[in-house]
Design a protein around this motif. Structure first.
Motif, short mmCIF file in Angstrom:
data_model
loop_
_atom_site.label_atom_id
_atom_site.label_comp_id
_atom_site.label_asym_id
_atom_site.label_seq_id
_atom_site.Cartn_x
_atom_site.Cartn_y
_atom_site.Cartn_z
N THR A 1 -58.90 2.45 7.29
CA THR A 1 -59.06 3.29 6.10
C THR A 1 -58.30 4.59 6.31
O THR A 1 -58.45 5.25 7.32
N SER B 1 -51.36 -0.51 0.72
CA SER B 1 -52.23 -1.68 0.73
C SER B 1 -53.62 -1.26 0.33
O SER B 1 -54.27 -0.49 1.05
N ASN B 2 -54.03 -1.75 -0.81
CA ASN B 2 -55.43 -1.62 -1.22
C ASN B 2 -55.92 -0.17 -1.25
O ASN B 2 -57.03 0.14 -0.84
N GLY C 1 -57.45 3.24 -2.27
CA GLY C 1 -58.53 3.74 -3.14
C GLY C 1 -58.63 5.23 -2.93
O GLY C 1 -58.41 5.74 -1.83
N ARG D 1 -58.04 2.54 -7.28
CA ARG D 1 -58.72 1.54 -6.44
C ARG D 1 -57.90 0.26 -6.40
O ARG D 1 -57.43 -0.21 -7.41
N GLY D 2 -57.78 -0.29 -5.21
CA GLY D 2 -57.04 -1.53 -5.04
C GLY D 2 -55.58 -1.43 -5.43
O GLY D 2 -55.01 -2.35 -6.03
N ASP E 1 -51.96 -1.84 -4.72
CA ASP E 1 -51.05 -2.51 -3.78
C ASP E 1 -49.64 -2.36 -4.30
O ASP E 1 -49.40 -2.62 -5.48
N GLU F 1 -59.50 4.87 0.89
CA GLU F 1 -59.46 3.48 1.37
C GLU F 1 -58.01 3.06 1.49
O GLU F 1 -57.15 3.57 0.77
N GLY F 2 -57.76 2.06 2.32
CA GLY F 2 -56.44 1.45 2.36
C GLY F 2 -55.45 2.19 3.23
O GLY F 2 -55.77 3.21 3.85
N SER G 1 -55.15 0.90 -11.27
CA SER G 1 -54.40 0.08 -10.32
C SER G 1 -53.10 -0.35 -11.00
O SER G 1 -52.88 -0.03 -12.16
#
Ligand SMILES: Nc1ncnc2c1ncn2[C@@H]1O[C@H](COP(=O)(O)OP(=O)(O)OP(=O)(O)O)[C@@H](O)[C@H]1O
Ligand SMILES: Nc1ncnc2c1ncn2[C@@H]1O[C@H](COP(=O)(O)OP(=O)(O)OP(=O)(O)O)[C@@H](O)[C@H]1O
Ligand SMILES: O=[N+]([O-])[O-]
Ligand SMILES: [Mg+2]
Ligand SMILES: [Mg+2]
Lengths: 254, 320, 276, 254, 276
Positions: E8, E24-25, E27, E39-40, E42, E76-77, E228
């Motif tokens: 993270t 990547s992913n 958030g 969020r999420g 990519d 995140e990510g 996203s």
């Protein structure tokens, strides 16, 4: 990091700092870096303090000095910030007072004592006056400086929405925009006022400062240090209280 | 040449120092003197405790505190006695003669304070210096020991800085003040209606005042100058008591920094001439009395034998 | 109603029932007359007109709005506003080019700025501010600090702040410049709706010719150095057909004028509505 | 309005302010609002001043005090601003010193005197130390407050252009952005240092303060006032010099 | 070259020779996970690509740039940048949405900011800054303070500041939003020329679909709440015919996606160059 753990870390670091301070001090006394009689070790202060508490002198001194302190602080801060804001915001007033300020500014607290005596006599009002003077200047310059560095665009915004008059500028721009500077001045004044308590109580008004000088005349250095730490404690309390208020007022700074 | 750092307070009691210096007696004796001015005896004591001065010319009582805190300081000579007087103004001075004739004592004094309290609706305020100073102790001694008046009942004693005390008196913030020369003369000129309520003698016969004291007088380096310094000091004291006019330029230059008119300096030196007494033995008894009084009133916690404060031997060796 | 006084820098109230703003021979210099940003600007805006102001970057569009608003006194010439007793009163409002929110006020408090001191109750102020925020799609951000907003959101708060005071004269300095096409288009619709309902006078600075064509009755081009009014066109009834040849020709003329080139189409001084 | 006529107006207003100040003072003495002997009329100061100039005491006092003043000011300002900036910019340091600062802050100048004597002796260094302490705190809080209210966006700009490290943040953001606050603190310190000159010269170091106290204990109020006005003059000079420097440094504020 | 660590908030260097940025992913939350802005997310951006990022006001475009730049750590990510040892080094530069000039620096000094501390002489810095200012048409304003500039001029200084450091990855947040059509178009041309010459990677936020079509190889749409990547289109060779039906269809799809509606044209994931 959660807020709790963050403020806990802060607190821990603060304690470490204090431990180092008192440790060095204790060592300085024990190892004889400081001549005996000039500074007692912190570990030896307990009995002197207890004795003062037992005979009530400590509580009485705190009560008396807090009165001078708070009164002087409030009067000096309010007047200083007010005059500073006005001088910063009103060019004519600024110009008019420019010379007067330069004559009055450097007059030391001690030199004000005769006037304090003359105007207020040897009493609480005189002590309050001396504290207020020292706080006044700090807040005056802090307020003045804060007003001077306000982004001029903000006045335009206020003017564009009907607050172009003196009062509108003052309430909608000057006060909120200079708040960080005002509060920095207030904080400096919080400490300055304690520093001035001693000078203020030079003329016979009882309190921590008077008691400290008395102890100092009697070479009772342990009592001097007890009262110095008492002031530190009271200052720390007022300063911490201030920080809480500051955080609320300046929440927008994030 | 050895350098002697002398701490002093700006009162006439310190005048011998200026005379010694002005007459070049020390230079002739091969001694350099460095004068360091303090606002009060207690302040000079702190420098003494820190070893930043070698000799001290100021009130004797702060030395008791110094010794009680383990500072090895000894009085080798007296400078002046009966220096302090009580001066009153306004209602408290009413009816007093311009020059003090006979002491106001006991009942008469009580009557005066009572009258004041009755007509003004408050106790009289008397200015002195902070607790532990000679002026404060002398004032209390005068009221309590000499006249059997409870200081707390009789008056409000305000212990303030020397300057503040004078200013408070001039501004009328106090009704009386314990003062010494040259302030007494100055105040007489500024406030012609001020009157002496008690002379130095009234307060305590042989009232001790300024003294010359030396730090660690037995230390080896002191031998180089101690005796010669003391001799010059005593000689200066004699000059002040016999030919005060000769001292005027020295005192005006050093003590007053050239600030006072010659006439004022002269007047105050003449008024003080009889007070210059150098024999330390002459004040041992009065100091003992004052120490007992300080212990009684709870000011002094660890009294040391008064005899240990004095080195009478050095003075005696001068053959006086 | 006062007469315009032809003094330098003078501002007077009133003129005629149909003129809202009248600028006579306005000049503006930042260096005491050594060089001029604006010079010889003459312009009358009628009550209820929706005027778009076009011009290249840095020409003086914002400066002109500031002069009209009374924030900068002109170095030369006169500004005459009709009706408002005080030129800074709530009868005029300005949307600043870069929003200029007060950082110590929440979004809602920023919108309330112009409502303070005109005798509204707290609840009324609150309600009006929230209605404006609703309009610009930011009611859910009412309690945020300005620093917590995106660039476009800040700009919309600036728009809401000006709309809330329901001014007679609305000055807007590239108010939709930082908005995506959809948000922008919905705000353009709102603005036209409000304008149609209340017959406000609007002076709208934009760098987007299409936007000017969508919104305005009249398009003015400021150009040159020092800048003055180089083009002034009346546009026909809405909606306008962007593909129509007349519109295309107008666009070409506007582009040329903005670029400081001579006007390619020597048509009558006013481009008539019927031509589009 | 041309710049000349504007600054002339300012000057004129300043003179009017001073004339009022001295006029009221003269009147207060002449009309007996102030007890005789406590405050001399400004019109009576000339001879006292001339005498001091003639015997060289005035020049010597100025020379001595200026030395303490400038040294104390520079040391106190540099250290205070530096520590304040660091505490404001470095969270760990701030937390570590939070307690220590609160203990040391309220210690009055007078209470530092014994330590000044101990560490530096009864000389210029001691006087300098006492002045430096009083200036230190003012600059400390001014710097700290200035750093705290820096717009966080500016750090991002610096970071985005390769100045995200400590040194980059300090030189590219902290110093220039806090300059208005720092200078406001410096200005307050300019006056505070003069106020402290008297306390610093309490223990016999020669200078204006020492001379003032000497005059005061001899009730030579005319000389007290002469030296007070001397300090005012010197302060006015330093302050005006400061304003010139400030205008150059903060030209961007317009 | 390092491998991306899937922790993270981790940032790693390198990945492949052809990928410049890899998200990547991702958030991002401002309130410790109670609600998310992004969020999420990519996304991979190839070296030398010119990518336009579209999305409604307040969706999180600026936030995404800040995450890539390393100014805000993602909640995140992972973010992976190729090549630059330090993510804040001069290999990356950002044009901020609202210019963000330092008020105490002159225009030229502002442009020099990124050139300081990389071993250039004063004269070199000066020359490079002046060249960039020339490019954006502000060489004559080099010694002004930022407060003396118009809105569009400030924005151009922000562009010059980023171009001067000649970054490998250039992040631009609505850099031409406050410019008139002519100034904007000439800057677009300059940008394309620089890009073609130096093969920089560019991620360009705009609210203007036409601008995206003029400039980009690839158009990405950020939408939704939390936001996203909702659309990702490759665009054919330049210049593009705005009137071509394929382009019109793409514009319609982009508008729908920005508005948060379902994609109207169910075409293959990548809109091929040949289709326009
Ligand atoms: N305080 C100032 N001092 C000197 N020149 C200034 C000042 N303020 C603005 N200018 C100059 O005045 C000119 C006009 O500025 P203005 O902001 O009115 O332009 P604008 O037409 O609004 O441009 P934009 O479309 O870029 O916002 C600009 O060239 C600018 O550099
Ligand atoms: N510090 C913050 N705290 C809370 N929310 C924030 C903060 N900063 C930004 N936001 C929110 O995050 C969202 C995304 O903001 P961002 O600036 O990335 O939008 P954007 O896509 O760039 O919009 P625009 O086109 O208007 O510039 C917005 O809704 C904004 O309100
Ligand atoms: O000399 N004394 O002040 O005690
Ligand atoms: Mg503009
Ligand atoms: Mg954005």
């Amino acid at each position: 990091m959660k807020p709790d753990s963050k403020s806990l870390t802060r607190l821990g670091l603060g304690v470490i700092g204090l431990v180092v301070l008192f440790g060095v001090w204790e060592a300085a006394v024990r190892l004889g870096w400081v001549p005996a009689g000039l500074l007692p070790a912190p570990s030896s202060l307990g009995p002197a303090w207890l004795e003062e508490v037992r005979n009530g002198a400590w509580q009485a001194a705190i009560r008396d000095s807090l009165t001078h302190y708070l009164l002087g602080l409030v009067i000096g801060t309010v007047l200083g910030a007010l005059v500073g804001l006005l001088c910063g915001a009103v060019g004519v007033l600024d110009a008019l007072l420019a010379g007067v300020v330069r004559v009055l500014r450097p007059i030391p607290g001690l030199a004000w004592v005769p006037f304090a005596i003359l105007w207020f006599g040897l009493n609480t009002a005189g002590a309050t006056f001396v504290i207020a003077i020292s706080v006044f200047w700090i807040n005056f310059y802090a307020a003045y400086g804060a007003v001077q560095s306000i982004d001029p665009d903000l006045y335009e915004v206020a003017a564009a929405f009907g607050h172009g008059g003196f009062f509108g500028r003052l309430t909608k721009v000057v006060l909120p925009a200079s708040a960080p500077g005002l509060l920095a001045g207030l904080r400096t004044g919080l400490g300055q006022a304690w520093m001035s308590v001693v000078a203020a109580e030079l003329f016979g008004v009882p309190g921590i400062g008077a008691r400290m000088m008395q102890a100092s005349s009697l070479l009772a250095t342990d009592l001097v240090v007890v009262y110095m730490l008492t002031m530190a404690l009271l200052y720390a309390l007022t300063d911490m209280l201030f920080m809480v208020v500051r955080r609320r007022l300046l929440g927008w700074q994030g | 040449a050895p350098t002697v750092r002398v701490g002093y307070i700006p009162v006439l009691g310190s005048a011998p120092l200026f005379v010694m210096d002005g007459e070049h007696w020390l230079k002739d004796a091969g001694i350099d003197m460095q004068l360091i001015r303090f606002q009060s005896g207690p302040q000079a004591i702190q420098a003494l405790a820190a070893g930043k001065i070698d000799a001290y010319v100021a009130g004797v009582l702060p030395l008791l505190q110094a010794r009680a805190h383990g500072v090895n300081v000894k009085v080798v000579a007296s400078a002046a006695i009966e220096e302090l007087e009580v001066m009153a103004r306004g209602p408290l001075a009413e009816g007093l003669p311009e020059t003090p004739s006979q002491p106001i004592e006991g009942a008469a004094l009580k009557q005066r304070f009572d009258d004041f309290a009755r007509t003004s609706g408050r106790k009289a305020k008397i200015g002195a210096q902070p607790l532990g100073s000679v002026p404060d102790s002398m004032l209390r001694y005068w009221l309590k020991a000499r006249n059997d008046l409870d200081p707390a009942q009789t008056a409000d004693i305000v212990g303030v800085d020397l300057d503040a005390e004078q200013q408070a008196f001039l501004a009328g913030a106090v009704d009386a003040a314990v003062l010494r020369e040259p302030t007494l003369t100055l105040v007489r000129h500024r406030l012609p209606q001020a009157r002496i309520l008690a002379t130095g003698h009234d307060m305590m016969p042989g009232q001790p005042g300024s003294v010359l004291a030396i730090l660690n007088e037995d230390a080896p380096d002191r031998a180089a100058w101690k005796d010669r310094f003391l001799a010059a000091f005593v000689r200066a004291t004699d000059l002040l008591s016999h030919s005060p006019d000769e001292a005027v330029p020295y005192v005006r230059g050093a003590l007053a920094g050239g600030m006072l008119p010659v006439a004022i300096v002269q007047e105050s030196l003449r008024a003080s001439a009889s007070h210059y007494v150098s024999d330390p033995a002459s004040i041992v008894e009065s100091v003992t009395k004052l120490q007992d009084f300080e212990v009684q009133s709870g000011l002094l916690h660890a009294p040391q034998p008064v005899a240990d404060l004095f080195d009478l031997e050095s003075y005696r060796r001068l053959g006086k | 109603m006062d007469m315009a006084m032809p003094e330098t820098g003078a501002r007077t109230g009133g003129e005629s029932d149909t003129t809202m703003v009248r600028l006579s021979n306005i000049g503006l210099s930042h260096d005491r007359g050594r060089s001029f940003i604006l010079r010889g600007v003459d312009l009358s805006i009628g009550k209820g007109q929706f005027v778009a102001l076009l011009g290249p970057s840095g020409v003086g569009k914002s400066t002109l709005l500031r002069v009209i608003m009374g924030l900068t006194p002109p170095s030369e010439g006169t500004v005459t506003l009709t009706a408002p007793a005080s030129p800074l009163g709530r009868s005029t409002a300005l949307v600043f080019q870069d929003a200029k929110l007060m950082p110590w006020r929440t979004v809602r408090q920023n919108v309330e700025l112009g409502l303070e001191g005109i005798g509204l109750s707290r609840a009324e102020r609150h309600a009006r501010a929230m209605a404006s925020l609703e309009l610009v799609g930011l009611a859910d951000k009412a309690d945020r600090w300005p620093r917590q907003l995106s660039g476009g959101q800040r700009q919309r708060v600036g728009v809401a702040r000006a709309l809330t005071v329901e001014p007679d004269l609305l000055l807007m300095d590239e108010p939709f410049g930082a908005l995506d096409a959809i948000t922008r288009s919905s705000l353009q619709d709102e603005l036209l709706r409000i304008w149609a309902q209340t017959h406000k006078t609007v002076l709208f600075v934009t760098h987007d010719i299409d936007e000017a064509l969508i919104l305005a009755d009249r398009i003015i081009v400021l150009s040159g150095h020092p800048a003055s009014v180089r083009g002034d066109f009346m546009v026909g009834p809405r909606p306008r057909d962007r593909a129509a040849p007349a519109t295309q020709a107008l666009v070409e003329r506007l582009k040329a004028l903005i670029a400081g080139e001579p006007d390619p189409g020597e048509r009558p001084a006013y481009w008539q509505a019927s031509e589009i």
